[in-house]
Structure formats: C-alpha cells, structure tokens
Design a protein around this motif. Structure first.
Motif, mmCIF file in Angstrom:
data_model
loop_
_atom_site.group_PDB
_atom_site.id
_atom_site.type_symbol
_atom_site.label_atom_id
_atom_site.label_comp_id
_atom_site.label_asym_id
_atom_site.label_seq_id
_atom_site.Cartn_x
_atom_site.Cartn_y
_atom_site.Cartn_z
ATOM 1 N N PRO A 19 0.839 -1.192 0.000
ATOM 2 C CA PRO A 19 0.000 0.000 0.000
ATOM 3 C C PRO A 19 0.876 1.243 0.000
ATOM 4 O O PRO A 19 1.785 1.358 0.812
ATOM 5 C CB PRO A 19 -0.774 -0.122 1.321
ATOM 6 N N SER A 20 0.638 2.131 -0.952
ATOM 7 C CA SER A 20 1.435 3.349 -1.030
ATOM 8 C C SER A 20 0.582 4.370 -1.779
ATOM 9 O O SER A 20 -0.194 3.989 -2.663
ATOM 10 C CB SER A 20 2.734 3.058 -1.796
ATOM 11 N N LEU A 21 0.737 5.636 -1.433
ATOM 12 C CA LEU A 21 -0.048 6.668 -2.124
ATOM 13 C C LEU A 21 0.886 7.561 -2.915
ATOM 14 O O LEU A 21 1.963 7.931 -2.423
ATOM 15 C CB LEU A 21 -0.775 7.548 -1.112
ATOM 16 N N ALA A 22 0.454 7.922 -4.135
ATOM 17 C CA ALA A 22 1.174 8.948 -4.895
ATOM 18 C C ALA A 22 0.497 10.267 -4.591
ATOM 19 O O ALA A 22 -0.734 10.372 -4.696
ATOM 20 C CB ALA A 22 1.078 8.660 -6.380
ATOM 21 N N GLU A 23 1.308 11.275 -4.245
ATOM 22 C CA GLU A 23 0.703 12.591 -3.981
ATOM 23 C C GLU A 23 -0.045 13.055 -5.243
ATOM 24 O O GLU A 23 -1.199 13.471 -5.192
ATOM 25 C CB GLU A 23 1.819 13.580 -3.597
ATOM 26 N N TYR A 24 0.659 12.932 -6.394
ATOM 27 C CA TYR A 24 0.021 13.202 -7.695
ATOM 28 C C TYR A 24 0.400 12.066 -8.635
ATOM 29 O O TYR A 24 1.497 11.505 -8.526
ATOM 30 C CB TYR A 24 0.501 14.540 -8.269
ATOM 31 N N PHE A 25 -0.494 11.755 -9.564
ATOM 32 C CA PHE A 25 -0.258 10.625 -10.474
ATOM 33 C C PHE A 25 -0.800 10.977 -11.855
ATOM 34 O O PHE A 25 -1.875 11.563 -11.975
ATOM 35 C CB PHE A 25 -1.005 9.389 -9.951
ATOM 36 N N ASN A 56 9.527 -4.182 -10.365
ATOM 37 C CA ASN A 56 10.888 -4.195 -9.819
ATOM 38 C C ASN A 56 11.065 -3.054 -8.834
ATOM 39 O O ASN A 56 12.129 -2.434 -8.771
ATOM 40 C CB ASN A 56 11.917 -4.106 -10.954
ATOM 41 N N VAL A 57 10.009 -2.765 -8.089
ATOM 42 C CA VAL A 57 10.063 -1.702 -7.089
ATOM 43 C C VAL A 57 9.512 -2.197 -5.763
ATOM 44 O O VAL A 57 8.676 -3.101 -5.724
ATOM 45 C CB VAL A 57 9.249 -0.446 -7.528
ATOM 46 N N VAL A 58 10.036 -1.582 -4.687
ATOM 47 C CA VAL A 58 9.477 -1.807 -3.357
ATOM 48 C C VAL A 58 9.004 -0.435 -2.876
ATOM 49 O O VAL A 58 9.825 0.456 -2.658
ATOM 50 C CB VAL A 58 10.544 -2.365 -2.380
ATOM 51 N N LEU A 59 7.700 -0.265 -2.771
ATOM 52 C CA LEU A 59 7.168 1.033 -2.352
ATOM 53 C C LEU A 59 7.051 1.016 -0.832
ATOM 54 O O LEU A 59 6.083 0.529 -0.266
ATOM 55 C CB LEU A 59 5.824 1.301 -3.032
ATOM 56 N N ALA A 60 8.102 1.539 -0.203
ATOM 57 C CA ALA A 60 8.200 1.427 1.253
ATOM 58 C C ALA A 60 7.542 2.597 1.975
ATOM 59 O O ALA A 60 7.645 2.710 3.186
ATOM 60 C CB ALA A 60 9.665 1.315 1.657
ATOM 61 N N THR A 330 27.540 -10.539 1.333
ATOM 62 C CA THR A 330 26.509 -9.495 1.366
ATOM 63 C C THR A 330 25.496 -9.754 0.270
ATOM 64 O O THR A 330 25.873 -9.964 -0.894
ATOM 65 C CB THR A 330 27.160 -8.113 1.098
ATOM 66 N N LEU A 331 24.230 -9.735 0.644
ATOM 67 C CA LEU A 331 23.183 -9.857 -0.373
ATOM 68 C C LEU A 331 22.620 -8.466 -0.653
ATOM 69 O O LEU A 331 22.082 -7.825 0.247
ATOM 70 C CB LEU A 331 22.037 -10.748 0.137
ATOM 71 N N ASP A 332 22.736 -8.019 -1.900
ATOM 72 C CA ASP A 332 22.179 -6.712 -2.271
ATOM 73 C C ASP A 332 20.769 -6.893 -2.817
ATOM 74 O O ASP A 332 20.487 -7.868 -3.524
ATOM 75 C CB ASP A 332 23.051 -6.038 -3.343
ATOM 76 N N ILE A 333 19.940 -5.908 -2.481
ATOM 77 C CA ILE A 333 18.546 -5.939 -2.950
ATOM 78 C C ILE A 333 18.507 -5.583 -4.432
ATOM 79 O O ILE A 333 19.167 -4.640 -4.865
ATOM 80 C CB ILE A 333 17.708 -4.923 -2.135
ATOM 81 N N GLU A 334 17.744 -6.347 -5.214
ATOM 82 C CA GLU A 334 17.673 -6.046 -6.657
ATOM 83 C C GLU A 334 16.648 -4.960 -7.009
ATOM 84 O O GLU A 334 16.967 -4.023 -7.727
ATOM 85 C CB GLU A 334 17.383 -7.322 -7.450
ATOM 86 N N PRO A 335 15.394 -5.042 -6.533
ATOM 87 C CA PRO A 335 14.433 -4.005 -6.918
ATOM 88 C C PRO A 335 14.782 -2.652 -6.310
ATOM 89 O O PRO A 335 15.501 -2.587 -5.304
ATOM 90 C CB PRO A 335 13.090 -4.501 -6.383
ATOM 91 N N ARG A 336 14.276 -1.603 -6.903
ATOM 92 C CA ARG A 336 14.503 -0.255 -6.369
ATOM 93 C C ARG A 336 13.558 -0.018 -5.191
ATOM 94 O O ARG A 336 12.345 -0.180 -5.322
ATOM 95 C CB ARG A 336 14.230 0.759 -7.495
ATOM 96 N N VAL A 337 14.160 0.352 -4.048
ATOM 97 C CA VAL A 337 13.354 0.597 -2.852
ATOM 98 C C VAL A 337 13.083 2.106 -2.761
ATOM 99 O O VAL A 337 14.012 2.905 -2.759
ATOM 100 C CB VAL A 337 14.087 0.114 -1.573
ATOM 101 N N TYR A 338 11.805 2.474 -2.736
ATOM 102 C CA TYR A 338 11.414 3.888 -2.567
ATOM 103 C C TYR A 338 10.930 4.080 -1.142
ATOM 104 O O TYR A 338 9.937 3.483 -0.744
ATOM 105 C CB TYR A 338 10.292 4.254 -3.550
ATOM 106 N N ARG A 339 11.670 4.857 -0.361
ATOM 107 C CA ARG A 339 11.283 5.083 1.050
ATOM 108 C C ARG A 339 10.608 6.428 1.220
ATOM 109 O O ARG A 339 10.868 7.343 0.516
ATOM 110 C CB ARG A 339 12.522 5.035 1.944
#
Ligand code: FAD
Ligand code: NAP
Length: 339
Positions: A19-25, A56-60, A330-339
């Motif tokens: 669950p994530s909200l875009a301020e504008y879309f 390929n994103v993690v909407l954090a 070290t395991l690196d995360i593949e998808p882009r994480v948006y915090r």
C-alpha cells in the motif's frame, strides 16, 4: 491532455501489492504528454518518480510529488538488411507481449526473455536477463528525455553502461532520464541459445521435435510458470536479491567449506554465486512471518500475503544478516526501494 490525479493508491501499480499513495499521479501516452507532465511538475517544483509495470520496485512509503506511469505505445520495423530486423518500441509496451509479437512477425532473439513482467521502458534500467540472454545483447539504442531540462537524448549501448542486471540508469543516470523508446536488433534467422541448464533439461525431456524460437519461448514460459509465483495471485517482485559476484579466491574458500556451493565462473577473477542457494542453506525456504515470506519453490523470491512493508523489510534484514554470518556474503537488494 494532461490528467493529474491527487492521492492515488499505487497498490494496483506494484506487483508486491504494497500500500502506497502517490501525492500526484498521471499516465503519459506520448512524448508530448511526457513533456507536459514534466513541465507541470517543474512549475510546482515537485519531484518526479517514473513507473512502468511496478514489478521491480518496493514502495516502502508514500511518494511525494508526481508519479508518472510511462504508457507510450508503438512497435515499428524501422529497417531490414539481410537477416537483421531493427525495431523501435515505445516504453509503454508490455515486455512479454512484445516478445510474442516479435515471434509472430518472425523477428527472433527475445525468446529466452519470455514472460518477464513489466514494460519495455524499464528493460534497459535493469538490463533484463534470463536463461542466459540479456537485453544488452539485442539492444541498439534508446531515446530518453532528461527529467530536469526536457532535452531529448539518443543513447547507444555503450552510453547505457550495461552490466549484470545493471546499467547507467541505476548508477550515474539514476532518476535523471525517462526512457521513451528503445531500438532492438533482432534477426529473421533463428539463433537459439539453449545452453542454460534448466532450459536444456526441459528440452532434453521432450520427444524429438523441431526446435524453433516459438518452441523455446513456450518452454521458457512453462518453466517459469512452474517455478515462479504469478504476481496477480501471490504478490512478489521477482528475485529480491542479486546473485553476488565475488573474487575467485573468496569462491574457492567457500567451496572448500561448502562443496555443494552453486557458483558460476564469469571470468578468471570473478565468480557468480546463486543467492537462492545461500538463502536455502541459511534455512529460509518457505519461511513465513507477519504476512510476508520466502517462496517455497525459489528462495530468491519474497512474497507478500497481506503483510506490511515493514514486515517485508524486517525479513530482508534478517535474511541478509543470516547469510552474512553463515557465509560472509553481502546480499544486495535487486528491486529499487522507494522510502
Ligand atoms: P518498474 O518496476 O515500474 O520500474 C523499475 C525501475 O525502472 C524504477 O526505478 C523506475 O523508476 C524505472 N523505470 C521504469 N520505467 C522507466 C522508464 N520508461 N524510463 C526510466 N526509468 C524507468 N527481471 C529480470 O531481469 N529477469 C527476469 O527473469 C525477471 N523475472 C521476474 C519475474 C517476476 C515474477 C517478477 C515480479 C519480476 C521479474 N523481474 C525480472 C523483474 C522485473 O520484471 C524487470 O526488472 C522489469 O524490467 C521491470 O519492469 P517494470 O515496467 O515493472 O518496471
Ligand atoms: P535457476 O535456473 O534455478 O538458476 C539459479 C541461478 O543460477 C540463477 O540465478 C542463474 O543466474 C544461475 N545459473 C544457472 N545456470 C547458469 C549458467 N549456466 N551460467 C550462469 N549462471 C547460471 O534460476 P531461476 O530462479 O529459475 O531463474 C531462471 C532465469 O530467470 C534466471 O536467468 C534468472 O535470472 C531469471 N529470473 C530473474 C528474476 C528477476 O527478478 N531478476 C526473477 C525470476 C527469474 P542468472 O540469474 O544470472 O541467470
């Protein structure tokens, strides 16, 4: 006509269903639409986040500013020379539908990349790859717009700095360009790549039959459907971790302790380790906690069964630390994480 909506839920737009909200879309269907959207965001001094199929994103968290979904369509054959077929494809085309269309037209070379979720514009960002083939091997150039200046650029393969599941757009060029179209070089003459073990095994098990690019695509789809969760049924973002690349010395030491280590030599000095194997050995396969978990058929894939992003990221940290303490890797995360 630009249609900007406020406070839009991005849950349907990311395959992890976070669950994530875009301020504008807004969704853009043309180069002109993209320019309008960028001008609108620029006038309001809003940051811009680009989205394709959200696989390929993690909407954090919520995304402030303008989220632009790239939906520019179009597939055209731009040149034919001997066997070479050069095609230009809009960023908003669905990747797998492009693969199917290309096969139907007799433009070969994408068959190993069948059934990868997402849209064409994101394919160069990750330099998508599967079953021994990478986008970069079929790539000619791309067109992109600079997010701040609005300038149009044409970038060659070397400009894109493709590497293993990596490119300029994940490094120096991160968050700077919207890719609007890509040009691929395919062939009317099949040149099959079936060396990848899982593919070879499936082919060996088939009764004798003519092997065509379409058949290779069907086999890849069958293997993938048998092994990977369908995001529409079990939300996921594909491989959550990159396969670590280590020096030959590190790999040799690990192999000494763990003779069954799954590893692939890339060249004299570098070895790729199968991250899924490391996670399996650390005991995570099939693990579930707080509505998130590790897929029971492929430990590289984390799944969301109604959990929160915090639950997911806490699982990620625990997996990373247990792999670090067991293997020193070290395991690196593949998808882009948006915090
Ligand atoms: P998104 O997730 O929407 O975006 C990914 C990143 O690219 C974001 O940072 C976004 O800002 C940026 N971006 C998106 N579009 C543009 C654009 N037009 N211009 C500039 N930046 C842009 N990947 C593989 O490589 N191989 C696989 O075999 C594979 N299998 C998968 C299987 C499953 C079940 C899933 C869920 C994922 C898999 N993936 C695989 C990962 C993913 O599908 C690919 O990385 C895909 O290219 C992402 O496309 P997307 O449109 O969903 O991108
Ligand atoms: P798999 O066949 O179980 O193989 C496990 C790992 O070993 C893969 O990650 C693969 O690396 C590596 N490998 C296997 N044979 C290899 C060889 N001959 N040479 C070099 N490396 C080899 O993998 P899988 O999970 O079922 O995935 C199949 C393919 O789809 C893989 O190419 C994988 O990358 C791709 N895939 C990617 C995603 C994603 O989100 N990125 C998700 C699902 C599947 P590579 O990953 O480098 O190929």
């Amino acid at each position: 006509m630009l249609n900007v909506q406020e406070q839009v839920s991005l849950k349907p737009y990311n395959t992890l269903a976070l669950p994530s909200l875009a301020e504008y879309f807004c969704r853009v269907n043309s180069d002109e639409g993209l320019s309008e959207a960028l001008a609108w965001a620029g006038n309001h001094r809003y940051p811009v986040t680009l989205l394709g199929g959200g696989s390929n994103v993690v909407l954090a968290g919520n995304l402030s500013g303008l989220v632009v979904q790239m939906a520019i369509p179009g597939v055209e054959l731009i040149s034919e020379k001997h066997h070479l077929r050069r095609i230009r494809v809009g960023a908003g085309e669905n990747w797998h539908q492009l693969v199917v269309h290309a096969l139907n037209q007799g433009w070969f070379g994408l068959e190993n990349l069948s059934l990868i979720p997402g849209l064409v514009g994101a394919a160069p960002v990750q330099n998508i790859g599967a079953y021994g083939v990478e986008l970069s091997e079929r790539f000619h150039s791309l067109e992109a717009v600079h997010l701040n200046t609005g300038e149009r650029h044409v970038m060659s393969r070397s400009d894109c700095k493709f590497a293993y599941r990596d490119s300029f757009f994940k490094g120096q060029g991160r968050d700077q360009f919207a890719i609007t179209a890509i040009t691929l070089e395919l062939s009317s003459k099949p040149d099959l790549h079936i060396e990848y073990p899982a593919l070879q095994q499936a082919i060996d098990a088939l009764p004798e039959a003519e092997l065509t690019p379409k058949r290779v695509s069907d086999i890849v789809c069958d293997i993938r459907r048998g092994k990977l969760p369908d995001p529409d049924v079990i939300p996921n973002a594909g491989s959550f971790f990159k396969n670590p690349i280590v020096s030959s010395e590190v790999a040799a030491k690990l192999k000494h302790h763990y003779p069954k280590l799954v590893s692939y030599s890339l060249d004299e000095n570098r070895v790729k380790l199968a991250a899924g194997w490391l996670i399996d050995q650390a005991g995570w396969k099939g693990f579930e906690r707080d509505g998130v978990g590790v897929y029971n058929q492929q430990s590289l894939v984390l799944i969301n069964m109604g959990g929160s992003c915090d639950a997911l990221m806490s699982l990620v940290v625990d997996i990373q630390s247990s792999v670090m303490s067991k293997f020193g890797i070290t395991l690196d995360i593949e998808p882009r994480v948006y915090r």
